[in-house]
Write a protein that holds these residues in place. Structure first.
Motif, mmCIF file in Angstrom:
data_model
loop_
_atom_site.group_PDB
_atom_site.id
_atom_site.type_symbol
_atom_site.label_atom_id
_atom_site.label_comp_id
_atom_site.label_asym_id
_atom_site.label_seq_id
_atom_site.Cartn_x
_atom_site.Cartn_y
_atom_site.Cartn_z
ATOM 1 N N HIS A 217 1.162 -1.225 0.093
ATOM 2 C CA HIS A 217 0.058 -0.086 0.134
ATOM 3 C C HIS A 217 0.975 1.227 -0.105
ATOM 4 C CE1 HIS A 217 1.001 -0.099 4.413
ATOM 5 N NE2 HIS A 217 0.535 1.184 4.386
ATOM 6 N N SER A 230 -2.478 4.690 5.278
ATOM 7 C CA SER A 230 -2.500 5.335 4.468
ATOM 8 C C SER A 230 -3.064 6.720 4.241
ATOM 9 C CB SER A 230 -3.023 4.313 3.118
ATOM 10 O OG SER A 230 -2.926 4.940 1.723
ATOM 11 N N PRO A 233 -6.924 8.021 -1.171
ATOM 12 C CA PRO A 233 -6.164 7.196 -2.405
ATOM 13 C C PRO A 233 -6.227 8.167 -3.644
ATOM 14 C CG PRO A 233 -8.331 6.331 -1.669
ATOM 15 C CD PRO A 233 -8.252 7.400 -0.921
ATOM 16 N N GLU A 261 -3.425 -1.432 -4.775
ATOM 17 C CA GLU A 261 -3.867 -0.356 -3.885
ATOM 18 C C GLU A 261 -5.362 -0.958 -3.823
ATOM 19 O OE1 GLU A 261 -2.913 2.551 -2.481
ATOM 20 O OE2 GLU A 261 -4.218 4.283 -3.491
ATOM 21 N N HIS A 262 -6.044 -0.978 -4.621
ATOM 22 C CA HIS A 262 -7.597 -1.511 -4.225
ATOM 23 C C HIS A 262 -7.746 -2.660 -3.174
ATOM 24 C CE1 HIS A 262 -11.564 -3.477 -5.261
ATOM 25 N NE2 HIS A 262 -11.996 -2.038 -5.277
ATOM 26 N N TRP A 265 -7.324 -1.520 0.228
ATOM 27 C CA TRP A 265 -8.491 -0.985 0.841
ATOM 28 C C TRP A 265 -9.430 -1.652 1.068
ATOM 29 C CZ3 TRP A 265 -8.540 3.906 2.992
ATOM 30 C CH2 TRP A 265 -7.606 4.868 2.579
ATOM 31 N N ARG A 280 -10.602 -1.430 7.012
ATOM 32 C CA ARG A 280 -11.329 -0.197 6.282
ATOM 33 C C ARG A 280 -12.676 -0.381 5.273
ATOM 34 N NH1 ARG A 280 -6.177 -0.617 6.958
ATOM 35 N NH2 ARG A 280 -5.062 1.428 7.414
ATOM 36 N N ASN A 291 -16.345 2.230 2.137
ATOM 37 C CA ASN A 291 -14.957 2.261 2.917
ATOM 38 C C ASN A 291 -14.901 3.129 3.916
ATOM 39 O OD1 ASN A 291 -13.848 1.203 0.233
ATOM 40 N ND2 ASN A 291 -12.662 0.472 1.507
ATOM 41 N N TYR A 293 -12.008 5.213 7.102
ATOM 42 C CA TYR A 293 -10.647 5.267 7.214
ATOM 43 C C TYR A 293 -10.225 4.593 8.699
ATOM 44 C CZ TYR A 293 -10.292 9.117 3.803
ATOM 45 O OH TYR A 293 -10.184 9.713 2.586
ATOM 46 N N LEU A 361 -13.650 9.782 0.430
ATOM 47 C CA LEU A 361 -12.923 8.578 0.453
ATOM 48 C C LEU A 361 -13.487 7.616 -0.515
ATOM 49 C CD1 LEU A 361 -11.075 6.080 1.153
ATOM 50 C CD2 LEU A 361 -12.484 5.932 3.045
ATOM 51 N N MET A 365 -12.317 6.010 -4.309
ATOM 52 C CA MET A 365 -12.442 4.494 -4.477
ATOM 53 C C MET A 365 -13.156 4.263 -5.778
ATOM 54 S SD MET A 365 -10.483 2.815 -2.223
ATOM 55 C CE MET A 365 -11.242 1.205 -2.657
#
Length: 568
Positions: A217, A230, A233, A261-262, A265, A280, A291, A293, A361, A365
């Motif tokens: 990540h 993180s 994104p 990365e996906h 999360w 998350r 999602n 944090y 967020l 995403m």
């Protein structure tokens, strides 16, 4: 030994009793000691085969608070430095366990000088100095000339440094921020491109891909103590920006990192039952997956150790570890801190970040999923393209169903109480930025932004004055860009231009007064940006990037309303 500098910009520390503070301190030390011991113990089970494992990962004990916990706590509690981040960034000159042992052996000696001990055993970093840099008379010229002063081409970190190794040159924000940061860098890249520094922008993207390869990540920033979390994104936006310059090969090149990365999360989503949450990810009662944090640790942040201990002590009805986790999750949001995350909208001790599904967020995403679908299509992977098209569509539907307030704006969703927030914030513009909003909702959101957030110096972050830096009266460069891009995408050109020109006018006012750019601004135009845990910082990476890009879009004295390249 020096105490903290008096500064009106700082959020006042919570007033807590000595007993509560002692309890929070003891909890922090116990948790740190246990975590440090666990980090040194051998693993009792292998990692799950379904999770992609990074090629390298520093042991958690390499974070400064775990490498020498007793010394670290003593220095931070004594406020030896004006900024708690300074000691987190200091590098021990010898083995950390030797420094810790030496401290434990000597700390009770008569006349022991903690400051002298630290300066004898550590290299203490200085801030990134840009205040006295005079590189251009105009804003654009100054920014163009400032990039070299913010660029670092350091060799690999020396032993025991908390910095993470990066393969390419990188740009730092400035001031106390001596390392590369995640979401800051996207906005920095916007300016680098407009300044003709495309190679520097490419290097930033390549560095973030390398971090994904190494750790699975992108951490908050390029320090060991940021690895447990993180930041918003923006990697897919970085890839998109580079693809606009270099073409479709960019999508194919970075497809593996986009997918990792996906996966980071979304870890744990498949096994979630309706109403459940893990890390998350939250699955709502209707089966929608959105999602939140999070942070993998529940200890005080090393860069704000004493702030967090005091905040936990101000909340006697909550376990300190719970407060630490929520503070860390708030730091992952990038909005550290804001009334958005506070249970009573005023008091930091009521922070409840993990109970909210943030609209910004989830919009980011959506963009990540749509970008993966596009990259898969360009890489001749039709099954992957269909999967991520469907994921993006499902997320957009969930945002529309749960993150819309009928009063006319997008907002965060409280997944525990099943209610949408009534608070208007600049995050409401993110579904427009992502192209998710319907034309009708985009228009209503624009009206809300104009009537409640627009000020002479740009767009307010929120409408509440709490002393937190992500609240009124502050205006932040990245939020101005998101709003301008999102509104222009839906044909709200007049409001987009008003936000941009108002913000540029405030940046120009401060530049004329001080000949510098700063981290945040006062949207009212009557003061300077402030609040939060540290004084106003100079530099400043993302301000430079956004201002440079806005000056291209809205040249001084221009009356045109440029059309956004993408439609809703």
């Amino acid at each position: 030994m020096r105490g903290p500098l008096p500064c009106a910009d700082r959020r006042p520390e919570p007033d807590v009793s000595p007993r509560r503070l002692e309890h929070a301190l003891r909890t922090a030390l116990v948790v740190l000691s246990l975590a440090s011991a666990a980090a040194c113990a051998p693993a009792t089970h292998p990692p799950r085969a379904s999770a992609p494992e990074p090629t390298q990962r520093p042991a958690p004990s390499e974070t400064p608070d775990r490498a020498y916990p007793a010394l670290f706590a003593a220095v931070q509690q004594a406020e030896l430095f004006d900024d708690q981040k300074t000691f987190a960034d200091a590098r021990p000159r010898r083995e950390p366990d030797q420094v810790q042992a030496d401290f434990l052996a000597r700390r009770d000696e008569s006349g022991f000088d903690l400051a002298a001990f630290v300066h004898a055993n550590f290299d203490v970093p200085a801030p990134v100095a840009t205040t006295d840099v005079k590189v251009g008379r105009t804003l654009a010229a100054h920014i163009d000339g400032l990039w070299p002063h913010l660029t670092r081409t350091d060799p690999a970190p020396k032993p025991h440094d908390s910095r993470l190794a990066l393969p390419h040159a990188y740009v730092v924000p400035g001031g106390r921020f001596r390392e590369m940061y995640y979401w800051d860098s996207y906005f920095t890249m916007l300016g680098l491109v407009e300044s003709g520094e495309r190679e520097r922008a490419r290097d930033l993207l390549a560095n973030f891909a390398a971090l994904i390869d190494a750790y699975g990540h992108i951490p908050n920033g390029a320090r060991t103590y940021y690895l447990s979390r993180s930041q918003p994104p923006y990697f897919s936006h970085m890839v998109e920006l580079e693809a606009r310059i270099d073409g479709d090969t960019v999508y194919r090149r970075y497809l593996p990192q986009l997918r990792r990365e996906h996966a980071f999360w979304m870890q744990g989503a498949q096994a979630l039952a309706p109403g459940g949450a893990t890390r998350r990810v939250v699955r709502l009662a209707d089966g929608s997956v959105l999602n939140r944090y999070w942070d993998d640790l529940d200890t005080p942040r090393p860069e704000a150790w004493l702030h967090d201990v005091r905040t936990a002590a101000s909340a006697p009805d909550r376990p300190p570890t719970q407060v630490f986790r929520e503070l860390r999750a708030g730091a992952e949001s990038g909005w550290d801190y804001s009334s958005r995350w506070l249970g009573d909208r005023r008091t930091l001790g009521t922070i409840r970040t993990t109970e909210l599904l943030p609209v910004d967020l989830n919009s980011l995403m959506h963009h990540l999923e749509a970008t993966i679908a596009l990259a898969c299509a360009k890489d001749a992977q039709p099954d992957c393209a269909r999967e991520f098209d469907q994921r993006a569509a499902q997320r957009a539907a969930a945002i529309e169903a749960h993150l819309w307030n009928a009063k006319g704006f997008y907002a965060d969703y409280d997944w525990k109480h099943r209610t949408v927030s009534t608070q208007v914030t600049a995050a409401a513009l993110y579904p427009l930025f992502a192209g998710i909003a319907s034309p009708q909702r985009a228009k209503l959101t624009a009206t809300t932004a104009r009537t409640q957030l627009l000020q002479p110096g740009g767009l307010l972050t929120t409408t509440l004055r709490t002393g937190q830096q992500w609240d009124a009266p502050n205006a932040w460069a990245p939020l101005q860009w998101v709003a301008v891009e999102g509104l222009a995408r839906y044909g709200e050109d007049a409001l987009a231009k008003d936000i941009a020109t108002n913000f540029l006018g405030e940046v120009q006012r401060v530049f004329d007064e001080r000949h510098k750019l700063v981290e945040k601004y006062d949207a009212t135009g009557r003061a300077h940006g402030g609040g939060g845990e540290y004084p106003l910082q100079d530099g400043f990476g993302w301000t430079n990037g956004v201002v440079r890009a806005l000056l291209v879009r809205y040249p001084p004295n221009s009356t045109a309303h440029p059309k956004h390249p993408d439609g809703p």
